[in-house]
Write a protein that holds these residues in place. Structure first.
Motif, PDB file in Angstrom:
ATOM      1  N   ALA A 124     -10.633  -9.317   7.278  1.00 47.97           N
ATOM      2  CA  ALA A 124      -9.346  -9.471   6.509  1.00 47.97           C
ATOM      3  C   ALA A 124      -8.558  -8.606   6.754  1.00 47.97           C
ATOM      4  N   SER A 125      -8.903  -7.288   6.602  1.00 55.31           N
ATOM      5  CA  SER A 125      -7.872  -6.096   6.740  1.00 55.31           C
ATOM      6  C   SER A 125      -7.169  -6.225   7.994  1.00 55.31           C
TER       7      SER A 125
ATOM      8  N   GLY B  27      -6.741  -8.705   9.887  1.00 50.80           N
ATOM      9  CA  GLY B  27      -5.967  -9.892  10.097  1.00 50.80           C
ATOM     10  C   GLY B  27      -6.333 -10.674  11.310  1.00 50.80           C
TER      11      GLY B  27
ATOM     12  N   MET C 105     -10.279 -14.161   1.559  1.00 49.03           N
ATOM     13  CA  MET C 105      -9.410 -13.051   2.386  1.00 49.03           C
ATOM     14  C   MET C 105      -9.416 -13.333   3.679  1.00 49.03           C
TER      15      MET C 105
ATOM     16  N   LEU D 143      -5.764 -14.741   4.037  1.00 47.93           N
ATOM     17  CA  LEU D 143      -4.969 -14.366   3.026  1.00 47.93           C
ATOM     18  C   LEU D 143      -5.093 -12.894   2.076  1.00 47.93           C
ATOM     19  N   ASP D 144      -3.879 -12.576   1.746  1.00 44.90           N
ATOM     20  CA  ASP D 144      -3.968 -11.265   0.986  1.00 44.90           C
ATOM     21  C   ASP D 144      -4.397 -11.419  -0.376  1.00 44.90           C
ATOM     22  N   PHE D 145      -5.374 -10.595  -0.880  1.00 44.04           N
ATOM     23  CA  PHE D 145      -5.825 -10.771  -2.286  1.00 44.04           C
ATOM     24  C   PHE D 145      -4.591 -10.877  -3.250  1.00 44.04           C
ATOM     25  N   SER D 146      -4.940 -11.790  -4.292  1.00 43.97           N
ATOM     26  CA  SER D 146      -4.120 -11.705  -5.522  1.00 43.97           C
ATOM     27  C   SER D 146      -4.738 -11.998  -6.572  1.00 43.97           C
TER      28      SER D 146
END
Length: 519
Positions: free
Chosen positions: A207-208, A210, A289, A216-219
């Motif tokens: 995830a980091s 990409g 993510m 997705l970016d964490f929210s």
């Protein structure tokens, strides 16, 4: 006025607790400690199996709110766990839900509660055996790099034969007692949690970096259950989430075999719950993510892969070599749960037989292994027959039976939660702790699960629920779910004619704790 100490003392049988008609069963005392009990609870839930089979489905229902739904499903289970803990302190009986609801509400409601637990467990055992079988051949195909070996699972006779073999092995291990069970479980549970941790770490890494376009970016909004688009989607997701936690109560079913039987099982169940919710949140967030929750490509909600997420993500996230470990972890998870899930059903049947609610032959405990041998074998045979018949009749029927499982889970959990508040009703004003842990929390948990029960019952009427098959225009999942409960009523009435003393309340009586006695 003198105080009467109702706590079991060293050497006491279970009948040493407040209710004198609660009986010991002859099980092996002191066979399980706190760690072993917690491991049994985690194993029965089968976290890796639950994740691979429900991550995608949950994402498909609630989208990016999947982590929030995992928390929402955890809440009623935690509240019900408090009820189990308090009831176990008063009555450490291996019959758990059956025994406790009899004491609170009487023999008929208690018998049906026991039936709900037994039939839910048989359904789960058959499903676990099927999943373990599929992953056995899938893993064999991966290791040998031979698709034809993996395809053996599609051969119905080979699949059934393998499934019955796994059921027989799990039955044999459970038959030999808690010592054999613990040794197997430490290895299998440890393996699946370690592999799950590696998957989470590598998913965060992907995830980091990409790596995947759908990532997705964490929210923090992912943790908001009120952001789910509709009540129907929320309920569907919640039902899946509740299923993912089911089985932790196996900790309590071993209470008569656990050191510190009044306190250890309750503590173990809470430890198991914390491990489970932590594992689910970490995996759900990491996977979301890494690949997102959409329906395209590796997205969790992709209908082509959502019923077995780890099979699709193992290679892309962990690589071809480490990915095989994820297949092994799913197989270990299903196999471990298959073995430990025999514990609650066998001990519930043992208790029901001990209290004359079932034929006396099931009350026999093996003289060497100190296990409910006949009840364990019965559970194995029933599981094998159930899975074989359902598989040969129709894959749709088998699928719809699994969908009906949530109804059984909510049924007996909510009854047990309400039983706690009613059984301890005279103590609720004694302290704020008693009010909340014996009254408020159990009632809230029971109401939440009862609401899910009613909503699920309503949704099941729709033929689109489950496989989409119908009976006279009614969804087959509804027919199966209600039919299994109705079958329990029929068996109960037949049993009542043969064992009238239990149903007259003469064997296991309704009561409330008597903690204070006048001089």
């Amino acid at each position: 006025m003198t105080q009467l100490d109702v706590r079991p003392q060293a050497g006491d049988t279970v009948s040493g607790v407040a209710d004198g008609d609660v009986r010991g069963k002859g099980l092996g005392k002191g066979s399980v400690g706190l760690l072993g009990s917690a491991v049994i609870g985690i194993s029965t839930v089968a976290p890796v199996y639950c994740l691979t089979s429900t991550l995608g489905s949950t994402a498909g229902e609630v989208g990016m709110q999947m982590p929030a739904i995992f928390l929402a499903g955890f809440l009623p289970m935690l509240l019900v766990a408090f009820a189990y803990r308090e009831l176990n302190k008063a009555m450490p009986d291996c019959g758990t839900s059956f025994t406790w609801t009899v004491k609170a509400f009487g023999p008929r409601i208690g018998w049906m509660c026991g039936w709900g637990l037994v039939i839910a467990t048989i359904i789960v055992l058959s499903n676990l055996a099927g999943v373990a079988t599929s992953y056995f051949w899938l893993l064999a195909g991966e290791i040998t790099n031979n698709p034809s070996i993996a395809a053996l699972d599609d051969n119905k006779l080979v699949h059934i034969a393998t499934c019955l073999t796994l059921i027989a092995l799990a039955t044999a291990i459970s038959y030999r007692g808690m010592t054999a069970t613990k040794g197997v479980q430490y290895a299998l549970v440890g393996l699946q949690l370690v592999v799950l941790g590696v998957f989470v770490a590598m998913a965060f890494q992907k995830a980091s970096a990409g790596t995947f376009d759908t990532g997705l970016d964490f929210s923090w909004s992912w943790m908001n259950p009120f952001a789910v688009e509709s009540m129907a989607a929320f309920t569907a997701g919640l039902s899946l989430s509740i299923f993912m936690y089911w089985g932790w109560d196996a900790c309590l079913a071993t209470n008569e075999e656990t050191t510190g039987s009044t306190k250890t099982p309750g503590r173990a169940s809470l430890i198991a719950m914390v491990v489970l919710v932590g594992s689910y949140l970490a995996t759900g967030i990491a996977a979301q993510m890494a690949v997102g929750s959409g329906g395209e490509g590796l997205g969790l909600a992709n209908e082509e892969t959502s019923d077995n997420v780890f099979a699709a993500l193992a290679g892309p996230v962990m690589g071809p070599v480490l990915g095989i470990l994820l297949f092994i972890a799913v197989l270990a998870s299903a196999a471990a749960s298959l073995q430990t899930t025999f514990i609650p059903v066998a001990r519930t049947v043992l208790a029901m037989s001990t209290y004359e609610a079932l034929p006396p032959s099931y009350a026999k405990v093996h003289p060497t292994f100190k296990t409910p041998g006949r009840a364990t074998v019965m559970a194995g045979v029933a599981t094998g027959l159930f899975y074989t018949v359902m598989t040969l009749v129709s894959e749709n029927v088998l699928t719809d039976t699994i969908f009906a499982l949530g109804l059984m889970i909510c049924f007996y959990y909510s009854l047990t939660a309400f039983a706690c508040a009613w059984y301890f009703r005279a103590e609720l004003r004694r302290s704020s702790r008693d009010l909340f842990f014996k009254g408020v929390f159990p009632v809230l948990g029971g109401l939440l699960l009862a609401a899910v029960f009613c909503k699920t019952l309503f949704d099941m009427w729709d033929p689109a629920y489950g496989s989409g098959s119908t009976v006279l225009g009614v969804g087959s999942v509804f027919i199966i779910g209600v039919g299994l409960l109705a079958l329990g009523l029929v068996i109960m009435f037949v049993t009542e004619r043969r064992s009238p003393a239990f149903f007259r309340g003469e064997v296991l009586t309704k009561s409330t704790p008597s903690l204070v006695v006048e001089d």
